[in-house]
Design a protein around this motif. Structure first.
Motif, PDB file in Angstrom:
ATOM      1  N   GLN A 191      33.981-110.525   4.981  1.00 50.79           N
ATOM      2  CA  GLN A 191      32.799-109.696   5.240  1.00 50.79           C
ATOM      3  C   GLN A 191      31.955-110.350   6.324  1.00 50.79           C
ATOM      4  OE1 GLN A 191      31.722-109.843   0.914  1.00 50.79           O
ATOM      5  NE2 GLN A 191      31.236-107.684   1.262  1.00 50.79           N
ATOM      6  N   GLU A 234      32.506-104.550  -2.198  1.00 52.23           N
ATOM      7  CA  GLU A 234      33.394-104.259  -1.058  1.00 52.23           C
ATOM      8  C   GLU A 234      34.872-104.306  -1.457  1.00 52.23           C
ATOM      9  OE1 GLU A 234      34.179-103.362   3.036  1.00 52.23           O
ATOM     10  OE2 GLU A 234      32.405-103.157   1.786  1.00 52.23           O
ATOM     11  N   ASN A 240      36.693-101.036  -1.666  1.00 53.89           N
ATOM     12  CA  ASN A 240      36.953-100.315  -0.426  1.00 53.89           C
ATOM     13  C   ASN A 240      38.384-100.583   0.039  1.00 53.89           C
ATOM     14  OD1 ASN A 240      37.092 -99.289   2.161  1.00 53.89           O
ATOM     15  ND2 ASN A 240      35.244-100.329   2.894  1.00 53.89           N
ATOM     16  N   PRO A 241      39.241 -99.557   0.053  1.00 53.37           N
ATOM     17  CA  PRO A 241      40.626 -99.772   0.488  1.00 53.37           C
ATOM     18  C   PRO A 241      40.728-100.158   1.968  1.00 53.37           C
ATOM     19  CG  PRO A 241      40.224 -97.445   0.097  1.00 53.37           C
ATOM     20  CD  PRO A 241      38.992 -98.180  -0.338  1.00 53.37           C
ATOM     21  N   GLU A 242      39.673 -99.948   2.719  1.00 51.62           N
ATOM     22  CA  GLU A 242      39.655-100.296   4.144  1.00 51.62           C
ATOM     23  C   GLU A 242      39.061-101.683   4.408  1.00 51.62           C
ATOM     24  OE1 GLU A 242      40.967 -98.139   6.487  1.00 51.62           O
ATOM     25  OE2 GLU A 242      41.560 -96.990   4.727  1.00 51.62           O
ATOM     26  N   ALA A 243      38.717-102.407   3.353  1.00 49.19           N
ATOM     27  CA  ALA A 243      38.095-103.725   3.512  1.00 49.19           C
ATOM     28  C   ALA A 243      39.048-104.690   4.215  1.00 49.19           C
ATOM     29  CB  ALA A 243      37.701-104.287   2.153  1.00 49.19           C
ATOM     30  N   ASP A 244      38.465-105.603   4.993  1.00 52.15           N
ATOM     31  CA  ASP A 244      39.259-106.603   5.703  1.00 52.15           C
ATOM     32  C   ASP A 244      39.606-107.748   4.760  1.00 52.15           C
ATOM     33  OD1 ASP A 244      39.232-105.336   8.193  1.00 52.15           O
ATOM     34  OD2 ASP A 244      37.275-106.195   8.693  1.00 52.15           O
TER      35      ASP A 244
END
Length: 160
Positions: free
Chosen positions: A109, A90, A93-97
């Motif tokens: 996550q 994850e 992923n540039p959109e990961a929180d």
């Protein structure tokens, strides 16, 4: 007569095994898979283990099974820390929180069971903290307790 002796000797052994099995099934200790990092990361994780707080979010330390300097736990259901875990996919992923708590960056996550998994970012070892669904009401409070030990023992950088 020889077979009678084996049966008599076998009965006490069987009783011990049944008793031991009964004890272990009644034991509700948390379990955690122990990571297997390289020697450099293992050393960092051992240092972290020695620096971890006795309490996290008001919960006393109760380490999971099997016992290891790479894992720690607090409370029941347990908040579980594992040090030396692999880099989560994850993180690509540039959109990961993500969040920063007291100078330590974390990937956030949400799991399918309602629990949350946090993994350190930009540190020489990946440290994962799982907060069970029943303990998420306090948000990131456990990370506030853990951040000083992580900051002190796991240097900033990119884990190899």
């Amino acid at each position: 007569m020889n077979s009678l002796r084996h049966r008599l000797i076998g009965l006490p052994v069987l009783a011990v095994l049944i008793t031991a099995a009964g004890c272990s099934s009644a034991d509700d200790s948390a379990t955690a898979a122990v990571p297997s990092p390289d020697a450099t990361v293992t050393k960092l994780c051992r240092n972290l283990d020695r620096a971890l707080p006795r309490t996290v979010d008001g919960l006393g330390r109760q380490d999971p099974e099997p016992a290891s300097a790479l894992t720690a736990g607090w409370g029941s259901p347990a908040i579980i820390l594992r040090c030396g875990v692999p880099r989560p996919a994850e993180m690509n992923n540039p959109e990961a929180d993500g969040a920063e708590v007291n100078g330590v960056g974390w990937l956030l996550q949400k799991q399918g069971d309602g629990s949350f998994r946090f993994t350190t970012t930009l540190r020489k070892a990946y440290v994962e903290v799982t907060i069970p669904a029943g303990r998420t009401a306090h948000g990131m409070a456990p990370l506030v307790s853990l951040a000083p030990a992580v900051k002190k023992t796991i240097p900033e950088g990119i884990a190899g």
